[in-house]
Each structure stands twice: as structure tokens, then as C-alpha cells.
Design a protein around this motif. Structure first.
Motif, mmCIF file in Angstrom:
data_model
loop_
_atom_site.group_PDB
_atom_site.id
_atom_site.type_symbol
_atom_site.label_atom_id
_atom_site.label_comp_id
_atom_site.label_asym_id
_atom_site.label_seq_id
_atom_site.Cartn_x
_atom_site.Cartn_y
_atom_site.Cartn_z
ATOM 1 N N GLY A 137 1.082 -0.983 -0.282
ATOM 2 C CA GLY A 137 -0.088 -0.040 -0.067
ATOM 3 C C GLY A 137 1.124 0.915 0.024
ATOM 4 O O GLY A 137 0.706 2.130 -1.073
ATOM 5 N N HIS A 138 1.633 1.648 0.781
ATOM 6 C CA HIS A 138 2.934 2.240 0.964
ATOM 7 C C HIS A 138 3.023 2.567 -0.686
ATOM 8 O O HIS A 138 3.216 3.887 -1.013
ATOM 9 N N LYS A 139 3.572 1.664 -1.399
ATOM 10 C CA LYS A 139 4.154 1.880 -2.598
ATOM 11 C C LYS A 139 3.767 2.291 -3.581
ATOM 12 O O LYS A 139 4.053 3.325 -4.384
ATOM 13 N N GLN A 140 2.229 1.920 -3.370
ATOM 14 C CA GLN A 140 1.313 2.250 -4.494
ATOM 15 C C GLN A 140 1.053 4.483 -4.290
ATOM 16 O O GLN A 140 0.806 4.681 -4.657
ATOM 17 N N ALA A 141 0.661 4.229 -2.797
ATOM 18 C CA ALA A 141 0.548 5.504 -2.431
ATOM 19 C C ALA A 141 1.586 6.798 -2.691
ATOM 20 O O ALA A 141 1.249 7.447 -3.142
ATOM 21 N N ILE A 142 3.463 6.040 -2.818
ATOM 22 C CA ILE A 142 4.364 6.874 -2.786
ATOM 23 C C ILE A 142 4.204 7.359 -4.546
ATOM 24 O O ILE A 142 4.945 8.256 -5.080
ATOM 25 N N SER A 143 3.932 6.433 -5.167
ATOM 26 C CA SER A 143 4.405 6.121 -6.769
ATOM 27 C C SER A 143 3.249 7.749 -7.056
ATOM 28 O O SER A 143 3.441 8.572 -7.571
ATOM 29 N N LEU A 144 1.401 7.505 -6.558
ATOM 30 C CA LEU A 144 0.542 7.791 -7.021
ATOM 31 C C LEU A 144 1.032 9.157 -6.287
ATOM 32 O O LEU A 144 0.423 10.819 -7.257
ATOM 33 N N LEU A 145 0.970 9.720 -5.507
ATOM 34 C CA LEU A 145 1.161 10.928 -4.646
ATOM 35 C C LEU A 145 2.115 12.035 -5.581
ATOM 36 O O LEU A 145 2.180 13.089 -5.345
ATOM 37 N N SER A 146 3.153 10.944 -5.597
ATOM 38 C CA SER A 146 4.763 11.721 -6.346
ATOM 39 C C SER A 146 4.402 12.462 -7.182
ATOM 40 O O SER A 146 4.892 13.329 -7.597
ATOM 41 N N ALA A 147 3.393 11.887 -7.850
ATOM 42 C CA ALA A 147 2.614 12.248 -9.513
ATOM 43 C C ALA A 147 1.593 13.450 -9.246
ATOM 44 O O ALA A 147 1.786 14.417 -10.038
ATOM 45 N N GLU A 148 0.637 13.087 -8.279
ATOM 46 C CA GLU A 148 -0.362 13.765 -8.270
ATOM 47 C C GLU A 148 -0.283 16.234 -7.510
ATOM 48 O O GLU A 148 -0.497 16.210 -8.070
ATOM 49 N N VAL A 149 1.080 15.427 -7.410
ATOM 50 C CA VAL A 149 1.857 16.864 -6.003
ATOM 51 C C VAL A 149 2.341 17.822 -6.781
ATOM 52 O O VAL A 149 1.838 18.652 -7.278
ATOM 53 N N LYS A 150 2.422 16.803 -8.791
ATOM 54 C CA LYS A 150 3.580 17.512 -9.310
ATOM 55 C C LYS A 150 1.881 18.433 -10.122
ATOM 56 O O LYS A 150 2.445 19.964 -10.703
ATOM 57 N N THR A 151 0.712 18.043 -9.478
ATOM 58 C CA THR A 151 -0.386 19.323 -10.663
ATOM 59 C C THR A 151 -1.716 19.743 -9.719
ATOM 60 O O THR A 151 -2.133 20.605 -10.076
ATOM 61 N N LEU A 152 -1.211 19.722 -8.622
ATOM 62 C CA LEU A 152 -2.069 20.033 -7.456
ATOM 63 C C LEU A 152 -2.086 21.949 -7.867
ATOM 64 O O LEU A 152 -0.639 22.503 -6.821
ATOM 65 N N PRO A 153 -2.812 22.773 -8.164
ATOM 66 C CA PRO A 153 -2.198 24.003 -7.447
ATOM 67 C C PRO A 153 -2.253 25.066 -6.850
ATOM 68 O O PRO A 153 -1.391 25.777 -7.003
ATOM 69 N N ASP A 154 -2.617 24.266 -5.468
ATOM 70 C CA ASP A 154 -2.433 25.492 -4.631
ATOM 71 C C ASP A 154 -1.580 24.715 -3.748
ATOM 72 O O ASP A 154 -0.519 24.001 -3.047
ATOM 73 N N ALA A 155 -0.141 25.847 -3.162
ATOM 74 C CA ALA A 155 0.966 25.939 -3.014
ATOM 75 C C ALA A 155 0.729 25.217 -1.942
ATOM 76 O O ALA A 155 2.054 24.797 -1.531
ATOM 77 N N ASP A 156 0.389 25.496 -0.592
ATOM 78 C CA ASP A 156 -0.027 25.313 0.468
ATOM 79 C C ASP A 156 0.071 23.861 0.691
ATOM 80 O O ASP A 156 0.727 22.863 1.451
ATOM 81 N N VAL A 157 -1.325 23.039 -0.279
ATOM 82 C CA VAL A 157 -1.377 21.720 -0.348
ATOM 83 C C VAL A 157 -0.064 20.850 -0.446
ATOM 84 O O VAL A 157 0.482 20.195 -0.464
ATOM 85 N N ARG A 158 0.245 21.544 -1.663
ATOM 86 C CA ARG A 158 1.404 21.030 -2.455
ATOM 87 C C ARG A 158 2.444 20.803 -1.617
ATOM 88 O O ARG A 158 3.217 19.558 -1.686
ATOM 89 N N ALA A 159 2.968 21.625 -1.136
ATOM 90 C CA ALA A 159 3.892 21.916 0.050
ATOM 91 C C ALA A 159 4.104 20.453 1.278
ATOM 92 O O ALA A 159 4.549 20.043 1.453
#
Length: 190
Positions: A137-159
Motif C-alpha cells: 500500500g505504501h509503495k503504491q501511495a508514494i508513487s501516485l502521490l508523487s505524481a499527483e503533487v506536481k499537478t496541485l494548483p494550491d502551493a500550500d496543499v502541494r507543500a
């Protein structure tokens, strides 16, 4: 065991992946921006991980698994405090979708199944099943969160998400190390 592990790993992946429904608003409901969806799902994931950590603290056979459960609980509790504070500061309500998708309903049902299973098994079987699910679960979560973080418009949420990824990586590493410490053939019993 293999069928249960596959279902469990998939379920925990869904629990750890607060990303699955961030792209589409629920039909007929208010539009939920990507930050609100993501923060709600991370909040729910934190609650699930705190519960899993509590179960590991009481049911783990190994002292190290119990300590890992305590770490999961503490880290996800801390993360949830950050999530709820950020959401409150931005006026984002951490509310469930009015019309959950089939995927969201399935995820909730599977979560119940995983928690039920973890509450039923004991001893070394608990340790092995719990750790295997945590690693996958952690392997897959890390992979997808790492990809998702690049597309978040809000800088605070991204940080904040960027801050959480290394914590998930630590959780994965600890679970992998604990798996290596388990003796071969430790999957028997209930």
C-alpha cells in the motif's frame, strides 16, 4: 492467503491512495476542487491508518510490529492535525461527497473487510499480513502521490503533500525491514 493478501493489498492501497477520485466531481453534487477532494481523502486515510496502528499495537505478536503500529498512529495523527488545520485555514470543509462514487463506496466496504480481517487474525499471521499490506500500500501511495503533487494548483496543499511523502517512504522502509526480520514460513495459523 494469496487471495486475501491481494484483496488486502488492493484495499490498503485504496486507503492509502487519497487520489482515486480527485479528477471528477460527483454527479449532481457541488463541485469539489482537487484540493478539497485530496484533503478529504488524506483525512480519511489518516483515520484508517490510525485505526490500523491501534490494531497493530494490540494484536502484533512482535514488539517491533507493535512499535511500528504506534509509529503509524502517531505519524498519521500528526499528519491529520496538519491536514485539518490547513483545510480550516483555507475554508475547505473536510466533508464526504454528497453522492459517493461506486469506487468510493467499494473502498469503504473493502476497508471494513480489511479491518475485520486484521481483528480476526492473531500472532505471526497478523504480523505477516499486516506488514505485507503496509509495504504494498505504501509503495503504491508514494508513487501516485508523487505524481499527483506536481499537478496541485494550491502551493500550500502541494507543500504539505511534499512533506507527507517522505513519511510514507519511512513507513514503507520500516515495514520492509520488519518483513525481512520475519522467519520464513511465518504465514501459517490464524
Amino acid at each position: 492467503m494469496k487471495a486475501w493478501f491481494h484483496r488486502t493489498a488492493t484495499t490498503l492501497t485504496l486507503l492509502l491512495l487519497p487520489l482515486a477520485a480527485t479528477a471528477a466531481a460527483a454527479p449532481g453534487g457541488p463541485t469539489r476542487g482537487p484540493e478539497q477532494k485530496l484533503l478529504w481523502k488524506i483525512h480519511q486515510t489518516n483515520l484508517a491508518e490510525m485505526k490500523a496502528g491501534e490494531i497493530a499495537q494490540t494484536k502484533g505478536e512482535s514488539v517491533k510490529v507493535r512499535e511500528y503500529g504506534r509509529r503509524l498512529y502517531n505519524d498519521h495523527h500528526f499528519a491529520d492535525e496538519k491536514i485539518t488545520a490547513l483545510a480550516a485555514g483555507k475554508g475547505i470543509a473536510l466533508t464526504p461527497p454528497k453522492h459517493p462514487t461506486l469506487e468510493e463506496k467499494n473502498r469503504e466496504a473493502q476497508h471494513g473487510e480489511v479491518m475485520h480481517h486484521l481483528q480476526q487474525v492473531k500472532g505471526r499471521t497478523f504480523d505477516v499480513d499486516f506488514l505485507a499490506a503496509m509495504v504494498d500500500g505504501h509503495k503504491q501511495a508514494i508513487s501516485l502521490l508523487s505524481a499527483e503533487v506536481k499537478t496541485l494548483p494550491d502551493a500550500d496543499v502541494r507543500a504539505l503533500v511534499e512533506h507527507l511523502i517522505p513519511i510514507l517512504e519511512q513507513h514503507e522502509t520500516i515495514a520492509e525491514n520488519l518483513q525481512r526480520e520475519e522467519p520464513a514460513g511465518a504465514t501459517g495459523g490464524t
